[in-house]
Design a protein around this motif. Structure first.
Motif, PDB file in Angstrom:
ATOM      1  N   MET A 136     132.894  37.200  58.383  1.00  0.00           N
ATOM      2  CA  MET A 136     132.789  35.372  59.646  1.00  0.00           C
ATOM      3  C   MET A 136     133.150  36.426  60.630  1.00  0.00           C
ATOM      4  O   MET A 136     133.965  36.794  60.720  1.00  0.00           O
ATOM      5  N   THR A 137     132.132  35.351  62.305  1.00  0.00           N
ATOM      6  CA  THR A 137     132.080  36.322  63.552  1.00  0.00           C
ATOM      7  C   THR A 137     133.135  35.604  63.846  1.00  0.00           C
ATOM      8  O   THR A 137     134.021  34.752  63.296  1.00  0.00           O
ATOM      9  N   TRP A 138     134.211  36.025  65.185  1.00  0.00           N
ATOM     10  CA  TRP A 138     134.969  35.541  65.167  1.00  0.00           C
ATOM     11  C   TRP A 138     134.992  34.540  66.146  1.00  0.00           C
ATOM     12  O   TRP A 138     135.394  33.550  66.282  1.00  0.00           O
ATOM     13  N   SER A 139     133.586  34.258  66.805  1.00  0.00           N
ATOM     14  CA  SER A 139     133.102  32.955  67.159  1.00  0.00           C
ATOM     15  C   SER A 139     132.970  32.029  66.045  1.00  0.00           C
ATOM     16  O   SER A 139     133.572  30.963  66.333  1.00  0.00           O
ATOM     17  N   ARG A 140     132.859  31.946  65.381  1.00  0.00           N
ATOM     18  CA  ARG A 140     132.963  31.362  64.091  1.00  0.00           C
ATOM     19  C   ARG A 140     134.070  30.829  63.328  1.00  0.00           C
ATOM     20  O   ARG A 140     134.594  29.455  63.284  1.00  0.00           O
ATOM     21  N   LEU A 141     134.725  31.494  63.838  1.00  0.00           N
ATOM     22  CA  LEU A 141     136.040  31.618  63.093  1.00  0.00           C
ATOM     23  C   LEU A 141     136.584  30.561  64.676  1.00  0.00           C
ATOM     24  O   LEU A 141     137.368  29.290  63.700  1.00  0.00           O
ATOM     25  N   MET A 142     136.520  30.979  65.550  1.00  0.00           N
ATOM     26  CA  MET A 142     137.228  29.804  66.359  1.00  0.00           C
ATOM     27  C   MET A 142     136.616  28.607  66.647  1.00  0.00           C
ATOM     28  O   MET A 142     137.287  28.070  66.486  1.00  0.00           O
ATOM     29  N   ARG A 143     134.714  29.122  66.068  1.00  0.00           N
ATOM     30  CA  ARG A 143     135.252  26.890  66.214  1.00  0.00           C
ATOM     31  C   ARG A 143     135.947  26.600  65.193  1.00  0.00           C
ATOM     32  O   ARG A 143     135.864  25.243  65.365  1.00  0.00           O
ATOM     33  N   SER A 144     136.101  26.794  64.217  1.00  0.00           N
ATOM     34  CA  SER A 144     136.354  26.219  62.687  1.00  0.00           C
ATOM     35  C   SER A 144     137.952  25.779  63.527  1.00  0.00           C
ATOM     36  O   SER A 144     137.552  25.723  62.713  1.00  0.00           O
ATOM     37  N   GLN A 145     138.048  26.904  63.305  1.00  0.00           N
ATOM     38  CA  GLN A 145     139.828  26.325  63.615  1.00  0.00           C
ATOM     39  C   GLN A 145     140.256  25.586  64.758  1.00  0.00           C
ATOM     40  O   GLN A 145     140.909  24.319  64.568  1.00  0.00           O
ATOM     41  N   SER A 146     139.414  25.548  66.109  1.00  0.00           N
ATOM     42  CA  SER A 146     140.143  25.415  66.817  1.00  0.00           C
ATOM     43  C   SER A 146     139.024  22.922  66.566  1.00  0.00           C
ATOM     44  O   SER A 146     139.752  22.065  66.967  1.00  0.00           O
ATOM     45  N   ALA A 147     138.175  23.437  65.402  1.00  0.00           N
ATOM     46  CA  ALA A 147     137.500  22.179  65.570  1.00  0.00           C
ATOM     47  C   ALA A 147     138.279  21.550  64.304  1.00  0.00           C
ATOM     48  O   ALA A 147     138.861  20.704  64.463  1.00  0.00           O
ATOM     49  N   SER A 148     138.818  22.588  63.296  1.00  0.00           N
ATOM     50  CA  SER A 148     140.275  21.536  62.481  1.00  0.00           C
ATOM     51  C   SER A 148     141.189  21.337  63.708  1.00  0.00           C
ATOM     52  O   SER A 148     141.766  19.712  63.508  1.00  0.00           O
ATOM     53  N   ILE A 149     141.699  21.736  64.771  1.00  0.00           N
ATOM     54  CA  ILE A 149     142.677  21.540  65.335  1.00  0.00           C
ATOM     55  C   ILE A 149     142.474  19.975  66.067  1.00  0.00           C
ATOM     56  O   ILE A 149     143.111  19.279  66.235  1.00  0.00           O
TER      57      ILE A 149
END
Lengths: 263, 248
Positions: free
Chosen positions: A1-14
């Protein structure tokens, strides 16, 4: 998983979480208004800290949180040790070890954790002279050890067969094969699952309030029985758990990123 | 090679996977310094055979001796053999969480009990030999397939083995990378290393092999020096196999 995707998914879930919390709060607030609830948010800060005679004094909530943290960390560390132990027993060729691990797994997975807490405190407590804090730690540790052993086992089994063979081919001992080749890869693979397990422990620790261990949830309950501010206090408690778990998972994401291996 | 002491001996070796018999009464002798190439159609048991020599597979019948040590249940025997037998895999099997240098140092440090400095020095020597000293600090995933396989060869050589086993070392490589690996293997052959290679690279076989072995259906069908093997194989199956792979 790329960093940007991780950020996206995490901020999305927050964001999703905040929307849900917002809606619930709005509904609760509306409901409270219509039933004429007397909001007293101004009284909440004193349960975090007070200043008496120029002296700073911690309130019951931070002290409860401290106990929650101690309880969770000690339980999690014990659960990790026992979880690895159980995983190795299940992977071993020892018939008795295997059977023992399976019995523990089935017992833990097929009974409610609430009942397990009662068993540790009311049954094992008097027999082995356990105080409530120790009984809670034991109950949480055993419960999560069973789950962790599954994660660890999956990680070990998930390491490619070729890695075992390459390690065997250079004549490493079994112990060294695990220590230098298999476990480093297995642990990196299961780090995300371990993180959520750690957070799971923290949240599950609330359950020991049923045997009146002085942790965060118990602190909240005590305050409410004194003040009757159930809405404010429960929402505050929820927010405290939320902030702690989000902070934890964010820091673990950094760790995962640091130890990621590209295949 | 006659007269030179045998270093690997297989006597009446059988191997079963459930009902399926992968090796049927295999007898094989490899002498010190001999370069043996094993070929045959897929499923003929070549890989199983070579993997029995360092007990990555357990044989079910017969006896295997490597340097006079019998391969049986005894863990100490197995480890003693593995210390002296290097193996190169089709899929490289480098340790992805370790750098190239660490991949090479692990065995020497843990098994040969070398100090960190000695192990690093030895690792650099062998990286030099497979011509990739500049990749020492990289991780395997950052290398090409050919480079990874050369690192894998260097990792085996760092144990200073007396025998090297190659299990289809070039089969997983892109065509343009095959030669860089074969070149390293030819050089190794020239140092007098005892080598057993499962491969379909017949050019390589002609260049270095002392003995050619042809397998089919779990049995050794033909054993011959390359001159006879390529020009005048005694079995029809071997002949038709050679015709098929040498057509192009």
């Amino acid at each position: 998983m790329t960093w940007s995707r991780l950020m996206r998914s995490q901020s999305a879930s927050i964001i999703q979480y905040l929307i849900v919390v917002g809606l619930i709060s709005y509904a609760a607030y509306g409901g409270a208004q219509s039933m004429g609830y007397n909001w007293q948010w101004y009284r909440v800060p004193q349960f975090f800290w007070t200043v008496k005679d120029g002296q700073f004094v911690w309130g019951p909530l931070p002290l409860g949180l401290l106990n929650t943290m101690i309880l969770s960390i000690v339980s999690f560390v014990l659960a990790l040790l026992m979880g690895f132990g159980l995983a190795f027993l299940r992977l071993s060729k020892l018939v008795i070890g295997n059977a023992f691990a399976n019995v523990v797994m089935e017992l833990v997975r097929n009974t409610p954790i609430l009942v397990q807490v009662y068993v540790f405190y009311y049954v094992l407590g008097p027999i082995f002279d356990l105080d409530r804090f120790t009984a809670s730690i034991m109950a949480l540790a055993v419960f999560h050890a069973a789950l962790i052993s599954e994660i660890v086992r999956a990680g070990i089994v998930g390491v490619k067969k070729g890695q075992w063979e390459a390690a065997d081919a250079i004549a490493l001992t079994r112990l060294d094969v695990y220590r230098y080749v298999i476990l480093p890869q297995a642990i990196r693979m299961v780090l995300p699952a371990m993180t959520s397990e750690g957070i799971h422990v923290l949240k599950n620790s609330a359950i020991v309030s049923v045997i009146a261990v002085a942790e965060l949830t118990t602190a909240g309950r005590n305050i409410i029985s004194d003040t009757f501010m159930s809405f404010e206090i429960w929402l505050t408690i929820a927010a405290v758990y939320f902030v702690v778990t989000v902070a934890l998972s964010a820091s673990m994401t950094v760790l995962e990123k640091k130890y990621a291996i590209s295949q | 090679m006659a007269g030179v002491a045998p270093i690997i001996e297989l006597r009446h070796v059988d191997k079963f996977y459930g009902q399926f018999q992968a090796l049927k009464d295999v007898n094989l002798t490899v002498r010190t310094g001999e370069r043996m190439v094993i070929c045959g159609p897929s499923g003929s048991g070549k890989s199983t055979l070579i993997r029995c020599i360092n007990r990555l597979e357990e044989h079910n019948g017969g006896e295997i001796f490597v340097e006079g040590i019998e391969l049986n249940e005894a863990t100490s025997n197995i480890r003693a053999v593995r210390k002296d037998v290097g193996m190169v895999f089709q899929q490289f099997n480098l340790f992805p969480h370790l750098t190239v240098l660490e991949n090479l140092m692990l065995g020497p440090m843990r098994v040969r009990k070398l100090s960190k400095t000695e192990a690093a020095e030895r690792a650099r020597t062998y990286l030099e030999r497979v011509r990739i000293p500049e990749q020492a600090e990289k991780y395997p995933s950052q290398l090409s397939g050919g480079q990874q396989q050369r690192v894998a060869i260097a990792r085996s050589l760092c144990m200073e083995p007396r025998i090297m086993l190659f299990d289809e070392p070039t089969s997983a490589l892109d065509p343009e990378m095959i030669n860089e690996v074969l070149d390293v293997m030819v050089e190794l052959a020239q140092t007098g290393m005892t080598m057993v290679c499962v491969t379909h690279e017949m050019g390589f076989a002609r260049k270095v092999a002392d003995t050619m072995v042809f397998m089919e259906d779990g049995a050794i069908v033909e054993t011959a020096p390359p001159e006879t093997f390529f020009t005048n194989p005694s079995s029809d199956r071997c002949q038709s196999f050679l015709e098929q792979i040498l057509q192009h």
